[in-house]
Motif scaffolding. Structure first.
Motif, PDB file in Angstrom:
ATOM      1  N   MET A  11       0.810  -1.180   0.000  1.00 52.44           N
ATOM      2  CA  MET A  11       0.000   0.000   0.000  1.00 52.44           C
ATOM      3  C   MET A  11       0.863   1.257   0.000  1.00 52.44           C
ATOM      4  O   MET A  11       0.519   2.219  -0.644  1.00 52.44           O
ATOM      5  CB  MET A  11      -0.904   0.035   1.241  1.00 52.44           C
ATOM      6  CG  MET A  11      -1.795  -1.171   1.453  1.00 52.44           C
ATOM      7  SD  MET A  11      -2.607  -1.793   0.001  1.00 52.44           S
ATOM      8  CE  MET A  11      -1.777  -3.345  -0.177  1.00 52.44           C
ATOM      9  N   VAL A  12       1.971   1.202   0.761  1.00 46.69           N
ATOM     10  CA  VAL A  12       2.938   2.305   0.778  1.00 46.69           C
ATOM     11  C   VAL A  12       4.323   1.715   0.564  1.00 46.69           C
ATOM     12  O   VAL A  12       4.536   0.530   0.771  1.00 46.69           O
ATOM     13  CB  VAL A  12       2.875   3.108   2.102  1.00 46.69           C
ATOM     14  CG1 VAL A  12       1.564   3.855   2.221  1.00 46.69           C
ATOM     15  CG2 VAL A  12       3.079   2.226   3.302  1.00 46.69           C
ATOM     16  N   LYS A  13       5.265   2.558   0.167  1.00 43.01           N
ATOM     17  CA  LYS A  13       6.595   2.053  -0.204  1.00 43.01           C
ATOM     18  C   LYS A  13       7.529   1.830   0.974  1.00 43.01           C
ATOM     19  O   LYS A  13       8.423   1.005   0.900  1.00 43.01           O
ATOM     20  CB  LYS A  13       7.245   3.016  -1.189  1.00 43.01           C
ATOM     21  CG  LYS A  13       6.576   2.999  -2.537  1.00 43.01           C
ATOM     22  CD  LYS A  13       7.307   3.864  -3.513  1.00 43.01           C
ATOM     23  CE  LYS A  13       6.623   3.816  -4.866  1.00 43.01           C
ATOM     24  NZ  LYS A  13       7.345   4.565  -5.874  1.00 43.01           N
ATOM     25  N   ALA A  14       7.353   2.586   2.059  1.00 41.38           N
ATOM     26  CA  ALA A  14       8.323   2.509   3.158  1.00 41.38           C
ATOM     27  C   ALA A  14       7.644   2.108   4.470  1.00 41.38           C
ATOM     28  O   ALA A  14       6.472   2.424   4.701  1.00 41.38           O
ATOM     29  CB  ALA A  14       9.014   3.861   3.331  1.00 41.38           C
ATOM     30  N   LYS A  28      -7.506  -9.224   2.789  1.00 41.52           N
ATOM     31  CA  LYS A  28      -7.281 -10.353   3.692  1.00 41.52           C
ATOM     32  C   LYS A  28      -5.863 -10.873   3.480  1.00 41.52           C
ATOM     33  O   LYS A  28      -5.442 -11.106   2.344  1.00 41.52           O
ATOM     34  CB  LYS A  28      -8.299 -11.455   3.398  1.00 41.52           C
ATOM     35  CG  LYS A  28      -8.187 -12.642   4.306  1.00 41.52           C
ATOM     36  CD  LYS A  28      -9.284 -13.631   3.971  1.00 41.52           C
ATOM     37  CE  LYS A  28      -9.247 -14.826   4.878  1.00 41.52           C
ATOM     38  NZ  LYS A  28     -10.314 -15.778   4.543  1.00 41.52           N
ATOM     39  N   VAL A  29      -5.144 -11.079   4.567  1.00 38.75           N
ATOM     40  CA  VAL A  29      -3.778 -11.602   4.505  1.00 38.75           C
ATOM     41  C   VAL A  29      -3.862 -13.103   4.210  1.00 38.75           C
ATOM     42  O   VAL A  29      -4.534 -13.845   4.926  1.00 38.75           O
ATOM     43  CB  VAL A  29      -3.031 -11.362   5.838  1.00 38.75           C
ATOM     44  CG1 VAL A  29      -1.625 -11.944   5.790  1.00 38.75           C
ATOM     45  CG2 VAL A  29      -2.987  -9.879   6.172  1.00 38.75           C
ATOM     46  N   VAL A  30      -3.181 -13.538   3.128  1.00 35.39           N
ATOM     47  CA  VAL A  30      -3.230 -14.966   2.761  1.00 35.39           C
ATOM     48  C   VAL A  30      -1.884 -15.665   2.906  1.00 35.39           C
ATOM     49  O   VAL A  30      -1.832 -16.894   2.929  1.00 35.39           O
ATOM     50  CB  VAL A  30      -3.785 -15.172   1.328  1.00 35.39           C
ATOM     51  CG1 VAL A  30      -5.228 -14.709   1.250  1.00 35.39           C
ATOM     52  CG2 VAL A  30      -2.946 -14.471   0.299  1.00 35.39           C
ATOM     53  N   ALA A  31      -0.795 -14.907   2.998  1.00 26.60           N
ATOM     54  CA  ALA A  31       0.538 -15.514   3.131  1.00 26.60           C
ATOM     55  C   ALA A  31       1.541 -14.449   3.577  1.00 26.60           C
ATOM     56  O   ALA A  31       1.231 -13.256   3.590  1.00 26.60           O
ATOM     57  CB  ALA A  31       0.986 -16.122   1.803  1.00 26.60           C
ATOM     58  N   PHE A  32       2.730 -14.903   3.918  1.00 24.00           N
ATOM     59  CA  PHE A  32       3.840 -14.016   4.250  1.00 24.00           C
ATOM     60  C   PHE A  32       5.053 -14.403   3.419  1.00 24.00           C
ATOM     61  O   PHE A  32       5.212 -15.562   3.040  1.00 24.00           O
ATOM     62  CB  PHE A  32       4.222 -14.123   5.731  1.00 24.00           C
ATOM     63  CG  PHE A  32       3.212 -13.548   6.666  1.00 24.00           C
ATOM     64  CD1 PHE A  32       2.993 -12.190   6.715  1.00 24.00           C
ATOM     65  CD2 PHE A  32       2.470 -14.364   7.494  1.00 24.00           C
ATOM     66  CE1 PHE A  32       2.055 -11.641   7.577  1.00 24.00           C
ATOM     67  CE2 PHE A  32       1.533 -13.836   8.361  1.00 24.00           C
ATOM     68  CZ  PHE A  32       1.330 -12.474   8.401  1.00 24.00           C
ATOM     69  N   ASN A  33       5.924 -13.429   3.145  1.00 25.94           N
ATOM     70  CA  ASN A  33       7.208 -13.683   2.495  1.00 25.94           C
ATOM     71  C   ASN A  33       8.269 -13.901   3.557  1.00 25.94           C
ATOM     72  O   ASN A  33       8.182 -13.326   4.635  1.00 25.94           O
ATOM     73  CB  ASN A  33       7.631 -12.468   1.654  1.00 25.94           C
ATOM     74  CG  ASN A  33       7.413 -12.677   0.186  1.00 25.94           C
ATOM     75  OD1 ASN A  33       7.103 -13.775  -0.267  1.00 25.94           O
ATOM     76  ND2 ASN A  33       7.562 -11.619  -0.577  1.00 25.94           N
ATOM     77  N   GLU A  34       9.252 -14.697   3.249  1.00 30.26           N
ATOM     78  CA  GLU A  34      10.373 -14.873   4.169  1.00 30.26           C
ATOM     79  C   GLU A  34      11.268 -13.640   4.171  1.00 30.26           C
ATOM     80  O   GLU A  34      11.863 -13.304   5.174  1.00 30.26           O
ATOM     81  CB  GLU A  34      11.183 -16.108   3.757  1.00 30.26           C
ATOM     82  CG  GLU A  34      10.369 -17.366   3.746  1.00 30.26           C
ATOM     83  CD  GLU A  34      10.889 -18.394   4.710  1.00 30.26           C
ATOM     84  OE1 GLU A  34      12.001 -18.224   5.216  1.00 30.26           O
ATOM     85  OE2 GLU A  34      10.158 -19.352   4.943  1.00 30.26           O
ATOM     86  N   ARG A  35      11.345 -12.967   3.003  1.00 27.64           N
ATOM     87  CA  ARG A  35      12.184 -11.773   2.866  1.00 27.64           C
ATOM     88  C   ARG A  35      11.358 -10.652   2.261  1.00 27.64           C
ATOM     89  O   ARG A  35      10.335 -10.889   1.632  1.00 27.64           O
ATOM     90  CB  ARG A  35      13.370 -12.057   1.946  1.00 27.64           C
ATOM     91  CG  ARG A  35      14.255 -13.159   2.415  1.00 27.64           C
ATOM     92  CD  ARG A  35      15.387 -13.474   1.472  1.00 27.64           C
ATOM     93  NE  ARG A  35      15.289 -12.847   0.158  1.00 27.64           N
ATOM     94  CZ  ARG A  35      16.238 -12.841  -0.729  1.00 27.64           C
ATOM     95  NH1 ARG A  35      17.364 -13.441  -0.457  1.00 27.64           N
ATOM     96  NH2 ARG A  35      16.087 -12.268  -1.901  1.00 27.64           N
ATOM     97  N   SER A  91       5.714  -9.086  -5.894  1.00 23.57           N
ATOM     98  CA  SER A  91       5.711 -10.260  -5.020  1.00 23.57           C
ATOM     99  C   SER A  91       4.784 -10.054  -3.824  1.00 23.57           C
ATOM    100  O   SER A  91       4.238 -11.015  -3.290  1.00 23.57           O
ATOM    101  CB  SER A  91       7.125 -10.607  -4.562  1.00 23.57           C
ATOM    102  OG  SER A  91       7.676  -9.572  -3.785  1.00 23.57           O
ATOM    103  N   ALA A  92       4.566  -8.814  -3.415  1.00 25.39           N
ATOM    104  CA  ALA A  92       3.673  -8.528  -2.294  1.00 25.39           C
ATOM    105  C   ALA A  92       2.211  -8.744  -2.666  1.00 25.39           C
ATOM    106  O   ALA A  92       1.397  -9.118  -1.818  1.00 25.39           O
ATOM    107  CB  ALA A  92       3.876  -7.107  -1.800  1.00 25.39           C
ATOM    108  N   ARG A  93       1.858  -8.532  -3.919  1.00 24.92           N
ATOM    109  CA  ARG A  93       0.457  -8.637  -4.348  1.00 24.92           C
ATOM    110  C   ARG A  93      -0.139 -10.031  -4.157  1.00 24.92           C
ATOM    111  O   ARG A  93      -1.350 -10.173  -4.021  1.00 24.92           O
ATOM    112  CB  ARG A  93       0.317  -8.211  -5.804  1.00 24.92           C
ATOM    113  CG  ARG A  93       0.394  -6.722  -5.967  1.00 24.92           C
ATOM    114  CD  ARG A  93       0.094  -6.290  -7.401  1.00 24.92           C
ATOM    115  NE  ARG A  93       0.334  -4.875  -7.528  1.00 24.92           N
ATOM    116  CZ  ARG A  93       1.417  -4.334  -8.056  1.00 24.92           C
ATOM    117  NH1 ARG A  93       2.365  -5.109  -8.551  1.00 24.92           N
ATOM    118  NH2 ARG A  93       1.559  -3.038  -8.104  1.00 24.92           N
ATOM    119  N   VAL A  94       0.675 -11.054  -4.149  1.00 21.16           N
ATOM    120  CA  VAL A  94       0.157 -12.413  -3.968  1.00 21.16           C
ATOM    121  C   VAL A  94      -0.009 -12.769  -2.494  1.00 21.16           C
ATOM    122  O   VAL A  94      -0.494 -13.851  -2.175  1.00 21.16           O
ATOM    123  CB  VAL A  94       1.042 -13.464  -4.677  1.00 21.16           C
ATOM    124  CG1 VAL A  94       1.114 -13.192  -6.173  1.00 21.16           C
ATOM    125  CG2 VAL A  94       2.429 -13.519  -4.064  1.00 21.16           C
TER     126      VAL A  94
END
Length: 75
Positions: free
Chosen positions: A1-4, A49-56, A62-65
């Motif tokens: 939603m925001v860059k930082a 709705k949060v469906v997953a998290f990234n390890e990094r 990559s955030a959109r998924v």
């Protein structure tokens, strides 16, 4: 939603973010898979709705998924 992260923290601290319908004011609040976030940003309100998290940390693509868009409306 925001860059930082600092921009995200400012949104939370100013009361523009709800987690599962409850206004959040602590940027360090833990989010879990299945949580619904409501964010007021730039004269719109987005619900996702949060469906997953990234390890990094990654880029915007990559955030959109990692979330499911439930709705958006003009504020």
């Amino acid at each position: 939603m925001v860059k930082a992260r600092t921009s995200a923290a400012e949104l939370v601290e100013s009361g523009h973010v709800r987690v599962n319908g409850v206004r959040e004011t602590s940027p360090g609040h833990a989010i879990k898979i299945g949580d619904v976030l409501t964010i007021a940003l730039d004269r719109t309100v987005r619900v996702m709705k949060v469906v997953a998290f990234n390890e990094r940390r990654g880029d915007a693509n990559s955030a959109r998924v990692l979330y499911e868009e439930l709705g958006e409306r003009k504020a």
